[in-house]
Enzyme design. Sequence first.
Site, PDB file in Angstrom:
ATOM      1  N   HIS A 199     -16.537   3.493   4.341  1.00  0.00           N
ATOM      2  CA  HIS A 199     -17.844   3.255   3.722  1.00  0.00           C
ATOM      3  C   HIS A 199     -18.627   2.194   4.485  1.00  0.00           C
ATOM      4  O   HIS A 199     -18.676   1.037   4.082  1.00  0.00           O
ATOM      5  CB  HIS A 199     -17.606   2.834   2.259  1.00  0.00           C
ATOM      6  N   CYS A 254     -23.458   4.633  -6.179  1.00  0.00           N
ATOM      7  CA  CYS A 254     -23.691   3.385  -6.909  1.00  0.00           C
ATOM      8  C   CYS A 254     -24.044   2.313  -5.881  1.00  0.00           C
ATOM      9  O   CYS A 254     -23.649   2.410  -4.723  1.00  0.00           O
ATOM     10  CB  CYS A 254     -22.443   2.981  -7.683  1.00  0.00           C
ATOM     11  N   CYS A 303     -25.789   0.209  -0.954  1.00  0.00           N
ATOM     12  CA  CYS A 303     -24.959   1.338  -0.496  1.00  0.00           C
ATOM     13  C   CYS A 303     -25.704   2.663  -0.509  1.00  0.00           C
ATOM     14  O   CYS A 303     -25.201   3.659   0.026  1.00  0.00           O
ATOM     15  CB  CYS A 303     -23.696   1.427  -1.345  1.00  0.00           C
TER      16      CYS A 303
HETATM   17  C1  COA Z   1      -9.868  -4.094  -0.933  1.00  0.00           C
HETATM   18  C2  COA Z   1      -9.971  -4.902   0.350  1.00  0.00           C
HETATM   19  C3  COA Z   1     -10.146  -6.386   0.013  1.00  0.00           C
HETATM   20  C4  COA Z   1      -8.697  -4.665   1.149  1.00  0.00           C
HETATM   21  O1  COA Z   1      -8.815  -5.269   2.382  1.00  0.00           O
HETATM   22  P1  COA Z   1      -7.572  -5.447   3.345  1.00  0.00           P
HETATM   23  O2  COA Z   1      -6.556  -6.320   2.690  1.00  0.00           O
HETATM   24  O3  COA Z   1      -8.121  -5.848   4.670  1.00  0.00           O
HETATM   25  O4  COA Z   1      -7.026  -3.956   3.398  1.00  0.00           O
HETATM   26  P2  COA Z   1      -5.922  -3.334   4.310  1.00  0.00           P
HETATM   27  O5  COA Z   1      -6.445  -2.062   4.881  1.00  0.00           O
HETATM   28  O6  COA Z   1      -5.353  -4.345   5.258  1.00  0.00           O
HETATM   29  O7  COA Z   1      -4.821  -2.907   3.262  1.00  0.00           O
HETATM   30  C5  COA Z   1      -3.955  -3.859   2.658  1.00  0.00           C
HETATM   31  C6  COA Z   1      -2.575  -3.274   2.615  1.00  0.00           C
HETATM   32  O8  COA Z   1      -2.615  -2.089   1.824  1.00  0.00           O
HETATM   33  C7  COA Z   1      -2.072  -1.009   2.565  1.00  0.00           C
HETATM   34  N1  COA Z   1      -2.757   0.229   2.175  1.00  0.00           N
HETATM   35  C8  COA Z   1      -4.090   0.422   2.092  1.00  0.00           C
HETATM   36  N2  COA Z   1      -4.346   1.688   1.710  1.00  0.00           N
HETATM   37  C9  COA Z   1      -3.161   2.289   1.535  1.00  0.00           C
HETATM   38  C10 COA Z   1      -2.778   3.605   1.158  1.00  0.00           C
HETATM   39  N3  COA Z   1      -3.671   4.547   0.860  1.00  0.00           N
HETATM   40  N4  COA Z   1      -1.450   3.891   1.097  1.00  0.00           N
HETATM   41  C11 COA Z   1      -0.541   2.954   1.393  1.00  0.00           C
HETATM   42  N5  COA Z   1      -0.838   1.686   1.763  1.00  0.00           N
HETATM   43  C12 COA Z   1      -2.145   1.361   1.839  1.00  0.00           C
HETATM   44  C13 COA Z   1      -2.298  -1.391   4.004  1.00  0.00           C
HETATM   45  O9  COA Z   1      -1.373  -0.751   4.868  1.00  0.00           O
HETATM   46  C14 COA Z   1      -2.062  -2.868   3.991  1.00  0.00           C
HETATM   47  O10 COA Z   1      -0.674  -3.098   4.019  1.00  0.00           O
HETATM   48  P3  COA Z   1      -0.078  -4.345   4.848  1.00  0.00           P
HETATM   49  O11 COA Z   1      -0.668  -5.567   4.191  1.00  0.00           O
HETATM   50  O12 COA Z   1       1.385  -4.184   4.651  1.00  0.00           O
HETATM   51  O13 COA Z   1      -0.560  -4.146   6.250  1.00  0.00           O
HETATM   52  C15 COA Z   1     -11.193  -4.456   1.198  1.00  0.00           C
HETATM   53  O14 COA Z   1     -11.000  -3.152   1.681  1.00  0.00           O
HETATM   54  C16 COA Z   1     -12.462  -4.517   0.386  1.00  0.00           C
HETATM   55  O15 COA Z   1     -13.030  -5.596   0.197  1.00  0.00           O
HETATM   56  N6  COA Z   1     -12.929  -3.359  -0.096  1.00  0.00           N
HETATM   57  C17 COA Z   1     -14.055  -3.274  -0.996  1.00  0.00           C
HETATM   58  C18 COA Z   1     -15.301  -3.120  -0.232  1.00  0.00           C
HETATM   59  C19 COA Z   1     -16.459  -3.169  -1.165  1.00  0.00           C
HETATM   60  O16 COA Z   1     -16.702  -4.122  -1.888  1.00  0.00           O
HETATM   61  N7  COA Z   1     -17.201  -2.127  -1.140  1.00  0.00           N
HETATM   62  C20 COA Z   1     -18.383  -2.063  -1.912  1.00  0.00           C
HETATM   63  C21 COA Z   1     -18.361  -0.812  -2.577  1.00  0.00           C
HETATM   64  S1  COA Z   1     -20.002  -0.288  -2.862  1.00  0.00           S
END
Ligand code: COA
Length: 434
Positions: A390, A420, A97
Amino acid sequence: MATLIGQPGSSRAVVVAGLRTPFVKAQGVFSGLTSLDLGSIVVRELVERSNIDPAEIDQIVFGQAIPTLLAPSIAREIGIASALPKALEAHTVSRACATSLQAFTDVASSMALGVSQVAIAGGTESMSDVPIFTSRPLSRALVKASRAKSLPERVRAFAGVHPHDLVPVPPAIAEYSTGLTMGESAEKMAKENHISRTVQDEIALASHQHAAAAWDAGVFASQVMHVPVPPAYSTTATFDDIIRRDSTMEALAKLKPVFDKVHGSVTAGNSSPLTDGAAALLVMREDRAKALGLKPLGALRAFAYAATDPGEQLLQGPANAAPIALDRAGMTFQDIDLFEMHEAFAAQLASNLQAFASPEFAKKIGRAAPLGEVDPSKLNIHGGSIALGHPFGATGARIVMQALDGPARRNKNVALCTICAAGGLGAAAVLERI
Ligand SMILES: CC(C)(COP(=O)(O)OP(=O)(O)OC[C@H]1O[C@@H](n2cnc3c(N)ncnc32)[C@H](O)[C@@H]1OP(=O)(O)O)[C@@H](O)C(=O)NCCC(=O)NCCS
């Protein structure tokens, strides 16, 4: 003694301009584009907007966290696809990242050494286009079949392949050394550091509110290009589509934990989302920028990379790297006007803030005293990765831009940027407006 690569003077690296694509949700408006497409789009536009003669550029350093297997030397391919001179040398970097921060500090280091004058540094990532592999037995069979001299021999090559070997293999999302995913590691940090769900959701809410306010105030107008999306060009991406203007603590509180469904607190709302996008910086030696009559946005004063045991707290690297970068800058926490910290997860950001202020953590890393508390009014004032998104390879360059650009930054001169990264790596850079 302070080790400055960014000592004021002819050889320090200055950022003359920066640009990024909108950061958009994976499988969304950029789903038909590759990392190479996104990187080329932003580099071409950056060079055009900055009105610089492309022949001035002497290197392009670019990277991505998940390599594009069809174009592994992506920096070079971006140089070629962006209509830059074919003789422009390039190299590809990867630091998960922190990849585009690495690209930036690479070009800054070569400027300090006197081997580069004008460079493009950046990163790109398409989470919509990650490479999918075949299993080892199937790939071995395919190679054997390609070498077969007859049809029966080709058929025999597949003899040991079982139906389950036909299942496609996605890139690893788990740490090689621990088997834990990023999300599971963030969950572990939340538990071990006692970061409550409320604190995590507050960080997420602030990220969305700051990002939305920054868009409204025009902060991103010069940092984010419009992208008419090929091949049809009938849709144009103009803004970061992950920001939720209507986000509330109540809505965030309703989301179910993702990585520990029973006892967890890390949700889709307080995690950075899977994102497509690219970002690039035009970097010059200060004397070259002056000679070309260009007004830089700011300079890199110092940087540091560090690592922590991935089996302990995977995403705590920034707390290890920041003190080293500050020492190298000859500065303390009190000199910092702005903190631009990558938000992989709210639990990770809160854990790093906690470590900055912790005497125990300071002792653990061999320092006499902790860095101190971060004033929330100086932290990610234009939003962070939770709201802005990101695209792994591009986040470092976005952070550098946000540290140096924007009307709200006028009287803020020194920024500490942290990221990180996988493997327990941490990155920190001290930037100053000039
Ligand atoms: C966490 C993760 C698994 C979620 O993926 P996802 O399920 O596709 O996420 P979505 O955007 O569809 O959100 C899931 C639900 O939460 C809701 N939601 C997300 N953010 C929200 C917010 N700020 N407020 C309200 N609702 C929210 C979405 O509307 C969705 O609702 P639904 O299921 O009713 O449609 C994915 O984003 C992920 O793997 N992130 C981590 C990435 C990572 O590892 N990064 C490395 C960092 S260095």
